[in-house]
Design an enzyme around this catalytic site. Structure first.
Site, PDB file in Angstrom:
ATOM      1  N   GLU A 153      10.949  -8.806 -11.072  1.00  0.00           N
ATOM      2  CA  GLU A 153      11.449  -9.243  -9.761  1.00  0.00           C
ATOM      3  C   GLU A 153      11.093  -8.154  -8.773  1.00  0.00           C
ATOM      4  OE1 GLU A 153      12.515 -12.014  -9.017  1.00  0.00           O
ATOM      5  OE2 GLU A 153      13.205 -12.895 -10.903  1.00  0.00           O
ATOM      6  N   GLU A 213      14.668 -15.520 -12.490  1.00  0.00           N
ATOM      7  CA  GLU A 213      16.060 -15.268 -12.833  1.00  0.00           C
ATOM      8  C   GLU A 213      16.864 -16.475 -12.387  1.00  0.00           C
ATOM      9  OE1 GLU A 213      16.613 -11.069 -11.206  1.00  0.00           O
ATOM     10  OE2 GLU A 213      16.858 -10.804 -13.379  1.00  0.00           O
ATOM     11  N   ASN A 271      19.730  -2.122  -4.239  1.00  0.00           N
ATOM     12  CA  ASN A 271      20.323  -2.898  -3.146  1.00  0.00           C
ATOM     13  C   ASN A 271      21.461  -3.828  -3.572  1.00  0.00           C
ATOM     14  OD1 ASN A 271      18.482  -4.470  -4.509  1.00  0.00           O
ATOM     15  ND2 ASN A 271      17.643  -5.431  -2.677  1.00  0.00           N
ATOM     16  N   CYS A 300      15.044  -8.002  -0.941  1.00  0.00           N
ATOM     17  CA  CYS A 300      13.646  -8.201  -1.346  1.00  0.00           C
ATOM     18  C   CYS A 300      13.029  -9.461  -0.743  1.00  0.00           C
ATOM     19  CB  CYS A 300      13.566  -8.278  -2.856  1.00  0.00           C
ATOM     20  SG  CYS A 300      14.750  -9.432  -3.536  1.00  0.00           S
TER      21      CYS A 300
HETATM   22  P1  NDP Z   1      11.813   1.163  -7.461  1.00  0.00           P
HETATM   23  O1  NDP Z   1      10.658   0.372  -7.886  1.00  0.00           O
HETATM   24  O2  NDP Z   1      11.620   2.520  -6.928  1.00  0.00           O
HETATM   25  O3  NDP Z   1      12.810   1.339  -8.716  1.00  0.00           O
HETATM   26  C1  NDP Z   1      13.314   0.246  -9.431  1.00  0.00           C
HETATM   27  C2  NDP Z   1      13.925   0.749 -10.735  1.00  0.00           C
HETATM   28  O4  NDP Z   1      12.882   1.153 -11.623  1.00  0.00           O
HETATM   29  C3  NDP Z   1      14.822   1.965 -10.575  1.00  0.00           C
HETATM   30  O5  NDP Z   1      15.896   1.872 -11.477  1.00  0.00           O
HETATM   31  C4  NDP Z   1      13.888   3.097 -10.930  1.00  0.00           C
HETATM   32  O6  NDP Z   1      14.571   4.248 -11.341  1.00  0.00           O
HETATM   33  C5  NDP Z   1      13.108   2.473 -12.059  1.00  0.00           C
HETATM   34  N1  NDP Z   1      11.811   3.084 -12.320  1.00  0.00           N
HETATM   35  C6  NDP Z   1      11.016   3.785 -11.480  1.00  0.00           C
HETATM   36  N2  NDP Z   1       9.868   4.157 -12.103  1.00  0.00           N
HETATM   37  C7  NDP Z   1       9.950   3.693 -13.373  1.00  0.00           C
HETATM   38  C8  NDP Z   1       9.079   3.728 -14.497  1.00  0.00           C
HETATM   39  N3  NDP Z   1       7.887   4.361 -14.456  1.00  0.00           N
HETATM   40  N4  NDP Z   1       9.480   3.138 -15.649  1.00  0.00           N
HETATM   41  C9  NDP Z   1      10.656   2.491 -15.710  1.00  0.00           C
HETATM   42  N5  NDP Z   1      11.528   2.420 -14.676  1.00  0.00           N
HETATM   43  C10 NDP Z   1      11.179   3.004 -13.515  1.00  0.00           C
HETATM   44  O7  NDP Z   1      12.590   0.239  -6.459  1.00  0.00           O
HETATM   45  P2  NDP Z   1      13.848   0.600  -5.555  1.00  0.00           P
HETATM   46  O8  NDP Z   1      15.010   1.003  -6.386  1.00  0.00           O
HETATM   47  O9  NDP Z   1      13.401   1.529  -4.488  1.00  0.00           O
HETATM   48  O10 NDP Z   1      14.212  -0.835  -4.957  1.00  0.00           O
HETATM   49  C11 NDP Z   1      13.556  -1.374  -3.884  1.00  0.00           C
HETATM   50  C12 NDP Z   1      12.507  -2.362  -4.336  1.00  0.00           C
HETATM   51  O11 NDP Z   1      13.065  -3.356  -5.174  1.00  0.00           O
HETATM   52  C13 NDP Z   1      11.898  -3.092  -3.177  1.00  0.00           C
HETATM   53  O12 NDP Z   1      10.499  -3.070  -3.262  1.00  0.00           O
HETATM   54  C14 NDP Z   1      12.383  -4.523  -3.325  1.00  0.00           C
HETATM   55  O13 NDP Z   1      11.544  -5.459  -2.833  1.00  0.00           O
HETATM   56  C15 NDP Z   1      12.600  -4.637  -4.789  1.00  0.00           C
HETATM   57  N6  NDP Z   1      13.619  -5.632  -5.051  1.00  0.00           N
HETATM   58  C16 NDP Z   1      13.245  -6.849  -5.592  1.00  0.00           C
HETATM   59  C17 NDP Z   1      14.163  -7.826  -5.810  1.00  0.00           C
HETATM   60  C18 NDP Z   1      13.783  -9.119  -6.435  1.00  0.00           C
HETATM   61  O14 NDP Z   1      14.621  -9.773  -7.010  1.00  0.00           O
HETATM   62  N7  NDP Z   1      12.544  -9.544  -6.376  1.00  0.00           N
HETATM   63  C19 NDP Z   1      15.578  -7.640  -5.452  1.00  0.00           C
HETATM   64  C20 NDP Z   1      15.851  -6.346  -4.928  1.00  0.00           C
HETATM   65  C21 NDP Z   1      14.895  -5.380  -4.731  1.00  0.00           C
HETATM   66  P3  NDP Z   1      15.159   5.294 -10.260  1.00  0.00           P
HETATM   67  O15 NDP Z   1      15.189   4.644  -8.933  1.00  0.00           O
HETATM   68  O16 NDP Z   1      16.493   5.595 -10.760  1.00  0.00           O
HETATM   69  O17 NDP Z   1      14.230   6.458 -10.322  1.00  0.00           O
END
Ligand code: NDP
Length: 486
Positions: A252, A460, A155, A286
């Site tokens: 996060e 952060e 995002n 998020c």
């Molecule tokens: P995901 O949890 O699907 O993915 C986050 C990242 O982790 C991606 O780069 C993903 O790779 C990677 N990933 C997935 N599985 C693994 C694993 N087993 N080991 C290591 N890395 C892995 O989240 P989204 O990308 O769908 O983002 C949305 C989510 O992020 C929402 O739940 C939101 O709340 C949260 N978010 C939190 C924020 C905060 O600051 N608290 C800010 C923004 C979002 P890939 O997608 O390339 O497969």
């Protein structure tokens, strides 16, 4: 489309672009049209190794520089980001579909803020001196952790790359960053700009890939710390993996944050706060305040004003600066949001506005308002990550606080009221890492950002981030001859 978003190569390692077309192809999809506008490749094991080796080799040299020198380089990177804000904003819009009206003011600019802030702090990161009996003393040295891994969500791809990179580098660490496969472009630009500003090769590297690339990075024994922005299920896996190697971790994660609006609130401030907390970035934030608790006496007035203000949203070409609502980031995310809207209707929530997919190419859905939502409904319990606002009625302050906290998440919470004492009482009671009074979703670099409960660990931004990218070494100095029992 005038902008060619395709990067020079998929990865950025040791100060240069690197390609390995043996990696799984990842299509670059422009969310506003659904068109494929380019392609990158996921990192192969050879690329992962190259990035880790480069970051490991660069560690000592970068850590040996003075904080002031490191800070100067980061501040230069901030200046370059600001000069290129338009180009970077257009790229962010290509990557995510978020409208330019947002990306021009919230992405490269926020990344630049982080680089400037942590660049400014770098020279002042020192240890302390501790006097002890008999003239002995101890001192502490603030040391970097070493090789850090950053993993981003889709995002805020520019902001996340910098929110992790800037404090890591300021403290003297090096980083390998893996963006989400959905938004691979922006982190490469952050890396390129850091090199241009004078960051030595290997200090900040970017590799593309899906979860398995992230997992390969996190589990490598050379890695000292992992910082993830993502969902709770991914957070659980990554945190567990980090624990195997006793690595430092910042998580996060997601949220289902409450926004509590009292009858004495200024109605427009209440509606503005709810818009900021639900529809910015088409709801893909998020910290969003998606459970909007409205005190009984003003529910009708609130919903009427909300519908009127939602009617002013401009849904359209994200590259047109007049647009205020863009598409969802992907077909998958659109399906997820549609599924939740369907569930909301099935479970008896009243659909007041929106709710429909738009009949045009790309991943479009109307901003959506539900009322008469109850705490047990799926849309009030699960993170939707889309433009879906739920209004829940409440009577008393105590009741609102209890229900606001009745969630596994704890990322953010907000209150809208004219009563100062009540605002601070509510904030004192909220179980959330970031609280808002009479607004929602601001995230300045000067204030800590992160979650309580299942929304994460660590913080952060702000000085708090320094604690998560450095560690004290304690040195005991004996002034008198050492005395041993035998
Ligand atoms: P995901 O949890 O699907 O993915 C986050 C990242 O982790 C991606 O780069 C993903 O790779 C990677 N990933 C997935 N599985 C693994 C694993 N087993 N080991 C290591 N890395 C892995 O989240 P989204 O990308 O769908 O983002 C949305 C989510 O992020 C929402 O739940 C939101 O709340 C949260 N978010 C939190 C924020 C905060 O600051 N608290 C800010 C923004 C979002 P890939 O997608 O390339 O497969």
């Amino acid at each position: 489309m005038s902008l060619n978003p395709e990067p020079k190569a998929s990865h950025y390692i040791n100060g240069e672009y690197v390609e390995d077309s043996d990696g799984t192809p990842i299509d670059l999809v422009y969310p506003a049209t659904g068109e494929i506008v380019g392609r990158v490749h996921a990192a192969t094991p050879a690329i992962v190794e190259r990035a880790l080796a480069a970051a490991d080799a660069a560690r000592r040299g970068w850590a040996a520089m003075s904080g002031t020198e490191r800070g100067r380089v980061l501040r230069r990177a901030a200046d370059i980001m600001r000069e290129r804000n338009r180009e970077l904003s257009e790229l962010e819009t290509m990557d995510t579909g978020k409208p330019l009206s947002e990306t021009l003011v919230a992405d490269a600019t926020s990344a630049a803020d982080a680089l400037e802030y942590f660049g400014g702090l770098a020279g002042s990161l020192t240890g302390e001196h501790v006097r002890l009996p008999g003239g002995d003393f101890a001192y502490t040295i603030r040391e970097p952790l070493g090789l850090c891994v950053g993993i981003g969500a889709w995002n805020y791809p520019t902001q996340i790359a910098a929110w992790k990179g800037a404090p890591a580098l300021a403290c003297g660490n090096t980083m390998v960053f893996k963006p989400s496969e959905t938004t691979p472009l922006c982190a490469l630009k952050v890396a390129e700009i850091l090199t241009e500003a004078g960051v030595p090769p290997g200090v900040y590297n970017v590799v593309q890939g899906m979860g398995e690339v992230g997992a390969a990075l996190v589990s490598d024994p050379r890695v000292a710390k992992v910082s993830l922005t993502g969902s709770v299920p991914t957070g659980r896996k990554v945190y567990a993996m980090a624990a195997q190697g006793m690595k430092h971790a910042t998580m996060e994660l997601g949220g289902k944050s409450p926004l509590v609006i009292f009858e004495d609130a200024d109605l427009d401030i209440a509606v503005s706060s709810a818009i900021l907390g639900n529809f910015y970035s088409t709801g893909q934030v998020c910290s969003n305040g998606t459970r909007v608790f409205v005190q009984e006496g003003i529910v009708d007035a609130f919903c009427d004003r909300m519908v009127e203000r939602m009617g002013r949203a401009v849904i359209g070409d994200p590259m047109d600066e007049a647009t205020t609502i863009g598409p969802m980031v992907s077909a998958r995310q659109l399906d997820i949001v549609e599924g939740y809207i369907r569930k909301g209707i099935e479970e008896g929530a009243e659909l007041v506005a929106g709710g429909r997919r738009l009949n045009r190419p790309g991943f479009w859905i109307e901003p959506t308002l539900f009322r008469n939502v109850t705490d047990d409904m799926t849309i009030a319990r699960e993170e939707i990550f889309g433009p879906v606002l739920s209004v829940l009625n409440f009577r008393t302050e105590d009741e609102a606080l209890k229900r606001a906290n009745a969630t596994e998440f704890g990322l953010a919470a907000g209150v809208v009221t004219r009563d100062l004492s009540r605002a601070h009482r509510m904030v004192a009671g909220f179980e959330a890492g970031t609280c808002y009074i009479n607004t929602f979703n601001n995230a300045p670099v000067e204030a800590p950002f992160g979650g309580m409960k299942m929304s994460g660990v660590g913080r952060e931004n702000s000085r708090a981030a320094i604690e998560h990218y450095s560690q004290p070494k304690s040195v005991y100095v004996a002034m008198a001859p050492a005395e041993a029992p035998f």
